[in-house]
Design an enzyme around this catalytic site. Structure first.
Site, short mmCIF file in Angstrom:
data_model
loop_
_atom_site.label_atom_id
_atom_site.label_comp_id
_atom_site.label_asym_id
_atom_site.label_seq_id
_atom_site.Cartn_x
_atom_site.Cartn_y
_atom_site.Cartn_z
N GLY A 14 -23.53 -3.95 0.28
CA GLY A 14 -22.41 -3.01 0.22
C GLY A 14 -22.80 -1.86 -0.71
CD GLU A 115 -6.64 6.82 -3.29
OE1 GLU A 115 -6.95 5.90 -4.06
OE2 GLU A 115 -7.25 7.07 -2.24
CG HIS A 227 -3.49 -1.62 -0.04
ND1 HIS A 227 -2.55 -0.87 0.64
CD2 HIS A 227 -4.42 -0.74 -0.48
CE1 HIS A 227 -2.91 0.41 0.60
NE2 HIS A 227 -4.04 0.52 -0.09
NE ARG A 268 -3.76 0.09 -4.22
CZ ARG A 268 -5.03 0.33 -3.91
NH1 ARG A 268 -5.91 -0.64 -3.96
NH2 ARG A 268 -5.43 1.54 -3.56
CG HIS A 325 -6.88 -3.98 -0.96
ND1 HIS A 325 -7.53 -3.63 0.21
CD2 HIS A 325 -7.12 -2.97 -1.85
CE1 HIS A 325 -8.13 -2.45 0.04
NE2 HIS A 325 -7.91 -2.04 -1.20
NE ARG A 360 -9.18 -1.97 -6.95
CZ ARG A 360 -9.14 -1.19 -5.88
NH1 ARG A 360 -9.81 -0.06 -5.85
NH2 ARG A 360 -8.44 -1.52 -4.83
C1 SIN Z 1 -6.84 2.83 -0.25
O1 SIN Z 1 -7.42 3.83 0.16
O2 SIN Z 1 -5.62 2.75 -0.30
C2 SIN Z 1 -7.65 1.66 -0.67
C3 SIN Z 1 -8.71 2.05 -1.58
C4 SIN Z 1 -8.66 1.27 -2.82
O3 SIN Z 1 -8.42 0.08 -2.72
O4 SIN Z 1 -8.82 1.82 -3.91
#
Ligand code: SIN
Length: 488
Positions: A14, A115, A227, A268, A325, A360
């Protein structure tokens, strides 16, 4: 290249594994890269998120650090998070110099996305939500052309081998051994252990068990991040991730009555729990992600994937619900990816530097792959050659050939989702302690020792955060119960 001459053996192809391998060859080392999947077939390939890095004039590593710490709910290891925030901009620059084409704005500057939990725009993407694909393609091509790297594709590692208190290489499924001065595990996460997940089926924490059986410490396994916006669909599209970046561009979360119920750009853990709560209150199996006002050209692969699942996001809201996630815990490491066994390293999602704490910050994980992949490579190339070739026994004295790696059964995955999902209880976690899959038992054991609620870990029997556990990580070693300890 003869694998006997390997200096560094990297397991996993990865983002973290490829970059660690390239970083080591750029330092002159000979590397063997072992990948269970063909190159460009790893989970990172599907990563939609980008790299978080303080690159704009109104941003700084200090601000990035502040957001990371706030999201991590009092459990972030400051030293690791500071390294990430300080070194992420240089990692982006290095990737660009390696030929990764990041998205630019109309003036040709890096286009920065927003984000959840970020106070400013700082997410770098490549090809919209195709960041993982672009990165992995480019890095795989570079590794494949690299004379110093030997790539073993479609080969599985069954044990970390050792002698005299240190790792000396790995054993492959067919019994072949690779001797190396250092082993870097970059095997990805474990979210596919949960029945509902955004991850591909191989993400079952195999690398964590390799390290554990080699007597290296694991940590924070109770910290699975859910997520909030994985698609709810009857067929193969179920669990497809709709990137948080669409919320950064204005997509809204709506309940069955069409009402908003959460700040879509909160960290999140908060958003996932709000979604779950609203689903329970409205007796619904999903909420709606309304991205009708988002420019579809920004997310072409998300739009295409949704359309092929029969959902047109330009015309209708997308049914979504939380799914497992990202594993914040993993193989416990220092700030150079060193595990607690000499010569063994871990980078990327399989590692636990403590930088993510209990939750995270979005898109910190890809940055982590590059920042800590490079640091681990720097340390690994300095390891002395092993005194002995890789032996027949793994570090626990077992014959690895007699024990093919186990796989979690569907009932184990269902049980983990039910008992260690967004909400857990002592009784549910104790029920998991009889599960046949060892990692399920370890996750439950870490969950039991954390008698509080924090970030991704919500215990209904301990609903409050215990300030006495601030900064404490659940560390687990073979043959001992997990213990909470402070990391500097
Ligand atoms: C996302 O794009 O929502 C997932 C990427 C991440 O887990 O940071």
């Amino acid at each position: 290249m003869n694998s006997d001459a390997t200096q560094v053996c990297v397991v996993g192809a990865g983002a973290a594994g490829l970059y660690a391998a390239l970083s080591a060859t750029r330092l002159g080392a000979r590397v063997t890269l072992v990948s269970a999947t063909p190159l460009a077939g790893s989970s990172s390939y599907w990563a939609q998120g980008g790299l978080a890095a303080a690159l704009s004039a109104e941003d700084s590593p200090e601000l990035h650090l502040r957001d990371t710490v706030a999201a991590g709910r009092g459990m972030v290891r400051l030293s690791a998070a500071k390294i990430l925030c300080d070194e992420a901009p240089a990692a982006v620059e290095d990737l660009a110099s390696l030929g990764v084409r990041f998205d630019a704005d109309r003036r040709g500057r890096l286009a920065l996305g927003l984000e959840g939990g970020h106070s400013v725009r700082r997410i770098v993407h490549a090809g919209g939500a195709a960041t993982g694909r672009r990165l992995i393609r480019q890095l795989s091509a570079l590794v494949a052309q690299d004379d110093r790297a030997e790539v073993l594709e479609g080969r599985r590692v069954t044990a970390v081998l050792g002698a005299e208190g240190r790792a000396t290489g790995v054993r492959l499924e067919d019994g072949a051994g690779i001797t190396s001065a250092a082993v870097i595990l970059a095997t990805g996460g474990a979210a596919a252990l949960w029945a509902r997940t955004t991850n591909p089926p191989g993400a079952i924490g195999g690398g964590l068990l390799l390290a554990y059986h080699a007597r290296a410490a694991l940590a924070d396994l109770e910290m699975m991040q859910f997520h909030p916006t994985a698609v709810v669909a009857p067929d193969g599209a179920d669990g497809f991730l709709v990137t948080e970046a669409v919320r950064g561009e204005g997509a809204l979360l709506l309940d069955a009555g069409g009402d908003r119920f959460v700040d879509e750009l909160a960290p999140r853990d908060e958003v996932a729990r709000a979604v779950q709560r609203r689903m329970i209150e409205t007796r619904s199996d999903s909420v709606a992600l309304d991205m009708r006002d988002v420019d579809p050209a920004l997310f072409p692969n998300v739009v295409t994937a949704l359309r092929s699942a029969g959902i047109d996001p330009e015309r209708e809201p997308v049914p979504v619900a939380p799914a497992a996630h990202y594993m914040m815990g993993g193989i416990a490491t220092d700030l150079y990816g060193r595990a607690t066994l000499h010569g063994l390293y871990a980078v990327g999602e399989c590692s636990c530097t403590g930088l993510h704490g209990a939750n995270r910050l979005a898109s910190n994980s890809l940055s982590e792959c590059f920042v800590f992949g490079a640091r681990a490579a720097r340390a690994a190339v300095g390891e002395p050659p092993p005194g002995h070739p890789a032996g027949d026994r793994d570090r626990s004295g077992r014959d690895p050939l007699a024990e093919p790696p186990p796989s979690p059964s569907p009932p184990s995955r269902e049980a983990l989702w039910r008992q260690a999902g967004l909400e857990r209880s002592g009784d549910g976690l104790r029920a998991l302690m009889d599960d046949p899959y060892p990692l399920v038992r370890l996750i439950a054991a870490c969950g039991l020792v954390r008698t509080e609620s924090r970030g991704a870990h919500r215990r209904v029997d301990y609903p409050a955060t215990d300030p006495a556990l601030d900064g404490r990580h659940a560390r687990v070693l073979e043959g001992a119960d997990p213990a909470l300890e402070r990391w500097d």
